[in-house]
Motif scaffolding. Structure first.
Motif, mmCIF file in Angstrom:
data_model
loop_
_atom_site.group_PDB
_atom_site.id
_atom_site.type_symbol
_atom_site.label_atom_id
_atom_site.label_comp_id
_atom_site.label_asym_id
_atom_site.label_seq_id
_atom_site.Cartn_x
_atom_site.Cartn_y
_atom_site.Cartn_z
ATOM 1 N N GLY A 232 2.016 1.882 -3.226
ATOM 2 C CA GLY A 232 0.758 2.208 -4.066
ATOM 3 C C GLY A 232 0.678 3.673 -3.980
ATOM 4 O O GLY A 232 0.335 4.346 -4.869
ATOM 5 N N TRP B 49 1.941 -7.750 -6.211
ATOM 6 C CA TRP B 49 1.111 -8.069 -5.093
ATOM 7 C C TRP B 49 -0.225 -7.571 -5.344
ATOM 8 O O TRP B 49 -1.272 -8.516 -5.185
ATOM 9 C CB TRP B 49 1.291 -7.024 -3.924
ATOM 10 C CG TRP B 49 0.485 -7.141 -2.634
ATOM 11 C CD1 TRP B 49 0.561 -7.940 -1.835
ATOM 12 C CD2 TRP B 49 -0.559 -6.033 -2.703
ATOM 13 N NE1 TRP B 49 -0.585 -7.333 -1.046
ATOM 14 C CE2 TRP B 49 -1.260 -6.273 -1.281
ATOM 15 C CE3 TRP B 49 -0.865 -4.754 -3.343
ATOM 16 C CZ2 TRP B 49 -2.125 -5.500 -1.014
ATOM 17 C CZ3 TRP B 49 -1.953 -4.131 -2.847
ATOM 18 C CH2 TRP B 49 -2.478 -4.576 -1.797
ATOM 19 N N LEU B 50 -0.588 -6.693 -6.169
ATOM 20 C CA LEU B 50 -1.777 -6.234 -6.710
ATOM 21 C C LEU B 50 -2.783 -7.426 -7.433
ATOM 22 O O LEU B 50 -3.948 -7.453 -7.127
ATOM 23 C CB LEU B 50 -1.689 -4.817 -7.335
ATOM 24 C CG LEU B 50 -3.087 -4.222 -7.591
ATOM 25 C CD1 LEU B 50 -3.816 -3.619 -6.264
ATOM 26 C CD2 LEU B 50 -2.920 -3.047 -8.567
ATOM 27 N N PHE C 248 5.027 -4.222 -6.293
ATOM 28 C CA PHE C 248 3.747 -3.635 -6.021
ATOM 29 C C PHE C 248 2.433 -4.094 -6.936
ATOM 30 O O PHE C 248 1.631 -4.828 -6.536
ATOM 31 C CB PHE C 248 3.538 -2.268 -6.113
ATOM 32 C CG PHE C 248 2.169 -1.782 -6.134
ATOM 33 C CD1 PHE C 248 1.485 -1.709 -5.030
ATOM 34 C CD2 PHE C 248 1.651 -1.190 -7.378
ATOM 35 C CE1 PHE C 248 0.107 -1.111 -5.268
ATOM 36 C CE2 PHE C 248 0.338 -0.333 -7.311
ATOM 37 C CZ PHE C 248 -0.339 -0.476 -6.311
ATOM 38 N N LEU C 249 2.971 -4.254 -8.386
ATOM 39 C CA LEU C 249 1.944 -4.923 -9.343
ATOM 40 C C LEU C 249 1.864 -6.256 -9.115
ATOM 41 O O LEU C 249 0.644 -6.810 -9.083
ATOM 42 C CB LEU C 249 2.201 -4.751 -10.726
ATOM 43 C CG LEU C 249 2.462 -3.148 -10.928
ATOM 44 C CD1 LEU C 249 2.910 -2.930 -12.435
ATOM 45 C CD2 LEU C 249 0.907 -2.462 -11.126
ATOM 46 N N ARG D 93 8.085 -0.990 -8.161
ATOM 47 C CA ARG D 93 6.728 -0.939 -8.961
ATOM 48 C C ARG D 93 6.263 -2.294 -9.345
ATOM 49 O O ARG D 93 5.274 -2.541 -9.155
ATOM 50 C CB ARG D 93 7.135 -0.149 -10.225
ATOM 51 C CG ARG D 93 5.802 0.205 -10.870
ATOM 52 C CD ARG D 93 6.038 1.091 -12.242
ATOM 53 N NE ARG D 93 4.855 0.876 -13.181
ATOM 54 C CZ ARG D 93 3.922 1.414 -13.062
ATOM 55 N NH1 ARG D 93 3.225 1.872 -11.843
ATOM 56 N NH2 ARG D 93 2.708 1.026 -13.983
ATOM 57 N N SER E 35 0.817 -1.148 0.024
ATOM 58 C CA SER E 35 0.136 -0.071 -0.015
ATOM 59 C C SER E 35 0.858 1.256 -0.101
ATOM 60 O O SER E 35 0.371 2.410 -0.746
ATOM 61 C CB SER E 35 -0.935 0.003 1.317
ATOM 62 O OG SER E 35 -1.784 -0.912 1.130
#
Lengths: 173, 173
Positions: free
Chosen positions: A10, A82-83, A79-80, A76, A7
DNA sequence: TGGAGCATGTAATGAGTTACATGATTGG
DNA sequence: CCAATCATGTAACTCATTACATGCTCCA
């Protein structure tokens, strides 16, 4: 890369530039605080950890050791990843429900007090959510963000309905 | 005396006699597990801690070091004190909401998959709750316990409503 | 300019999760 | 009676909360 760390990345992504720990605490509180609580200590710990792993890059320290963080390419990607992964189920920990469940051990009237206090809190929260939603609608905000807010509205409405439908046997125990 | 510890005392109280760690794990899972998660490790740690502080009394070890615990007078008082205190607010941590909030970074269709998977889970949970509630109603169970279950029903209904009302823009992002 | 009050960052404690070891049990 | 499987308890680790120290800032 846990949910809290992701988060933070993000939020840094969304805000474009670089933010310091305190900035992120504030931002997180307003943007995701209603369904993902986090404290200063967590933020600083995750930031240090993410920087050590190369997912964030720390800028030069400003006043009071405040370092601005920016997302790296690696960060980045993490993050992607994980998302896009299947999110785990939500966890709810509702102390009031424990108290209600053990309600038969309470002295008369005590539970009623607790319930009406809680009801006031939820009524207020619902009002705040509705107000915020109206503002976001006017400002044409991100539909995804409004969707999270909508959950808050539905949740608070459900809590209030639950309060309203409690049998007198429970409410006035 | 935190909420988890107090709940263990409360469960021991309700069950009248004495229970071992594993018994309590099972009982807690079924009675309060839906709104207060706890694991074996927590249970054993709290039991040891409560016994050390004299709130519980440990019986003689049975097979596999299993000690049956009973509530002491001190423990009962501590439980009642915890129960009568103002309960803190609930905490909700809903990973799916984080994902929805960052939804604009997801590839097309991914969010729709997550949402329908989650919807299935909640639909099933709601069904289970309703079934259980019907059984408890038939059996004339404790109204306080049924009230906690009622919360579960209201909550799951709210989640499903939220899913249903999501704008296409979000659902089919 | 100095000190009261507040914001930022850190450290220490407590709670929760995951992974492991070991002892029962049951079916062949 | 032996082995595979499961249940019970423990230990190591991660995450979260609380309490603390220190350094800005702003106003008298």
């Amino acid at each position: 890369v846990n949910a809290t760390a992701a988060s933070l990345i993000g939020l840094l992504e969304s805000c474009g530039g670089s933010l310091t720990g305190a900035d992120l605490v504030r931002t997180a509180e307003t943007v995701i605080g209603d369904f993902w609580s986090l404290t200063r200590s967590q933020v600083y710990r995750e930031l240090a950890s993410l920087a050590a792993d190369g997912l964030l890059a720390a800028g030069p320290p400003g006043p009071r050791e405040a370092r601005p963080y920016t997302v790296t390419a690696v960060g980045r990607d993490a993050f992607l990843a994980w998302l896009a992964a299947d999110p785990p189920a939500e966890t709810i920990r509702f102390p009031l429900l424990l108290v209600v469940g053990f309600g038969r051990h309470l002295p008369p009237g005590r539970l009623a007090d607790m319930l009406s206090a809680a009801e006031a809190v939820h009524r207020k929260r619902l009002g705040g959510y509705r107000e915020l939603d109206a503002r976001l609608a006017r400002e044409g905000a991100d539909a995804f963000q409004r969707a999270t807010l909508s959950f808050g509205v539905h949740y608070e409405e459900a809590v209030l309905r639950w309060f309203a439908e409690l049998p007198a046997e429970v409410r006035d125990a």
